[in-house]
Enzyme design. Structure first.
Site, mmCIF file in Angstrom:
data_model
loop_
_atom_site.group_PDB
_atom_site.id
_atom_site.type_symbol
_atom_site.label_atom_id
_atom_site.label_comp_id
_atom_site.label_asym_id
_atom_site.label_seq_id
_atom_site.Cartn_x
_atom_site.Cartn_y
_atom_site.Cartn_z
ATOM 1 N N LYS A 10 0.840 -1.200 0.000
ATOM 2 C CA LYS A 10 0.000 0.000 0.000
ATOM 3 C C LYS A 10 0.874 1.248 0.000
ATOM 4 C CE LYS A 10 -0.327 0.017 5.064
ATOM 5 N NZ LYS A 10 -1.242 -0.036 6.226
ATOM 6 N N ARG A 62 -10.771 0.142 15.347
ATOM 7 C CA ARG A 62 -10.541 1.004 14.190
ATOM 8 C C ARG A 62 -11.353 0.531 13.002
ATOM 9 N NH1 ARG A 62 -4.549 1.363 11.717
ATOM 10 N NH2 ARG A 62 -5.229 -0.637 10.871
ATOM 11 N N TYR A 81 13.712 30.237 8.570
ATOM 12 C CA TYR A 81 12.580 30.965 9.155
ATOM 13 C C TYR A 81 12.671 31.041 10.678
ATOM 14 C CZ TYR A 81 10.186 30.512 4.630
ATOM 15 O OH TYR A 81 9.833 30.586 3.303
ATOM 16 N N MET A 110 9.343 24.271 2.847
ATOM 17 C CA MET A 110 8.521 23.443 1.970
ATOM 18 C C MET A 110 9.358 22.723 0.917
ATOM 19 S SD MET A 110 5.186 24.584 -0.205
ATOM 20 C CE MET A 110 4.081 23.389 -0.927
#
Length: 386
Positions: A35, A133, A263, A311
């Site tokens: 997956k 779940r 930053y 990012m």
């Protein structure tokens, strides 16, 4: 790196080796979980490798993931386990994809579509043994197996399996595992009392496959271990990490002592030195939460990530050594050459190796080392085009 800025090198020989290790420990057969695009490694490439090295079945989350495998010519049995009861499952039925059934509504939806298509849906009934779940709760289970037996007699479904998920995936020896095993066996007994005869019973994950044979039954589901991460802390089975993530230095600059970096200026240089810019950021899968702790391998040593991961990029403090433009930094790899591992990155970010691996973004190209060639060190990973 074929002239690119970054790449994830996937060692298929390592995945082949890891599959053989799991298969050697398993009392039953092995379902390889591919997956999330094979935990970021490439589902199709991984599927072909594991099937050639001891796995007999594949597991994915969505029907779309299963159909992509079929579209690539992968014909092995595939189980998909998440969909809505009203979803169009016609292609899944046509492509002989096994479907997990976790509720009466899901069973009815699958059976109705199989009846309309004039075929028989192959299903694995999922029981909740304590994870709370997915899966039918104990109160619902008798109704589910009774209905499944009725539909099996009508020919609309065939119950191939009964399965569940362990709660303590990295600690199969936890006392609650015994509770789950007991609940699972009661659920299987109830299914048989209803007239079902499932061929496949599966509960064990990678950690249990390697350490808890009483959870194996007829099938184990291996995920993380196939990709080379030891699934049980403190225990090693000779698994080989399969992914090496690296990028080129695209800028460098000299800085003085006391200079803020990135930053917020969370990081301040401690002495005069140099910085290097690496074109990977949190959009590529480097977790922002690792800022302030993470390291990469550059110029023969570990170097700290300076300040916040952005990012698309992050800054590396190279100390008094000035990096060269185009020089390669290794974000993580097997760890055999001193480079960080994916497990270390997970620790720095306060997460799991699975999240790091599956999070490596699509804009990072994958390059595959064939299953018959395995690098012994970072120096053996060829940088094509360099």
């Amino acid at each position: 790196m074929r002239g690119g800025l970054s790449e994830a090198v996937v060692d298929l020989a390592a995945i082949a080796h890891n599959t053989r290790v799991v298969a050697a420990h398993a009392r039953g057969t092995v379902m390889a979980v591919v997956k999330a695009d094979g935990f970021g490694h490439g589902a199709v490439q991984v599927a072909r490798t594991v099937l050639a090295n001891g796995a007999t079945r594949l597991g994915v989350t969505t029907v779309d993931e299963a159909l992509r495998l079929r579209g690539a010519g992968v014909a092995a049995p595939v189980l998909a386990w998440m969909y809505l009861p009203q979803d169009d499952l016609s292609q899944a039925l046509a492509q002989e994809i096994d479907l997990s059934v976790a509720s009466l509504a899901h069973l009815q939806g699958v059976a109705a579509q199989a009846s309309a298509a004039g075929t028989t849906a192959v299903v694995h009934l999922k029981v909740d043994t304590g994870l709370h779940r997915n899966g039918a709760c104990p109160a619902e289970w008798p109704r589910l197996v009774t209905a499944a037996a009725q539909m099996e007699r009508r020919g609309t479904v065939r119950v191939r399996g009964v399965w569940s998920h362990l709660v303590h995936l990295d600690d199969p020896g936890h006392p609650f595992t015994a509770t789950q095993v007991n609940a699972f066996e009661k659920a299987v007994g109830r299914a048989r009392d209803a007239g079902l005869r499932p061929d496949l019973l599966h509960l064990a994950n990678s950690g249990a496959a390697l350490t808890a044979p009483h959870t194996h039954y007829s099938l184990v589901r291996a995920g993380l271990g196939l990709y080379g991460v030891e699934p049980v802390p403190g225990r090693t089975f000779g698994l080989r990490p399969a992914m090496t993530l690296r990028a080129r230095v695209i800028m460098h600059r000299d800085v003085g002592a006391g200079e803020g970096v990135s930053y917020g200026h969370d990081y301040t240089t401690g002495q005069p030195g140099a910085l290097a810019l690496m074109p990977l950021g949190w959009a590529d899968g480097l977790p922002r939460a690792a800022s302030g702790r993470a390291q990469v391998w550059l110029g023969g040593a570990r170097r700290p990530v300076a300040g916040r991961i952005a990012m698309d990029q992050c800054v590396i403090d190279t100390g008094r050594r000035r990096a060269s433009l185009g020089e390669q930094a290794v974000v993580f790899g097997p760890g055999t050459g001193g480079e960080p591992t994916v497990g270390e990155w997970a620790d720095w970010a306060g997460t799991t190796p699975q999240e790091i691996l599956a999070g490596i973004g699509a804009r990072v190209p994958r390059r595959y080392l064939p299953a018959d060639v395995r690098p012994l060190s970072l120096d053996r990973i060829p940088a094509t085009g360099d």
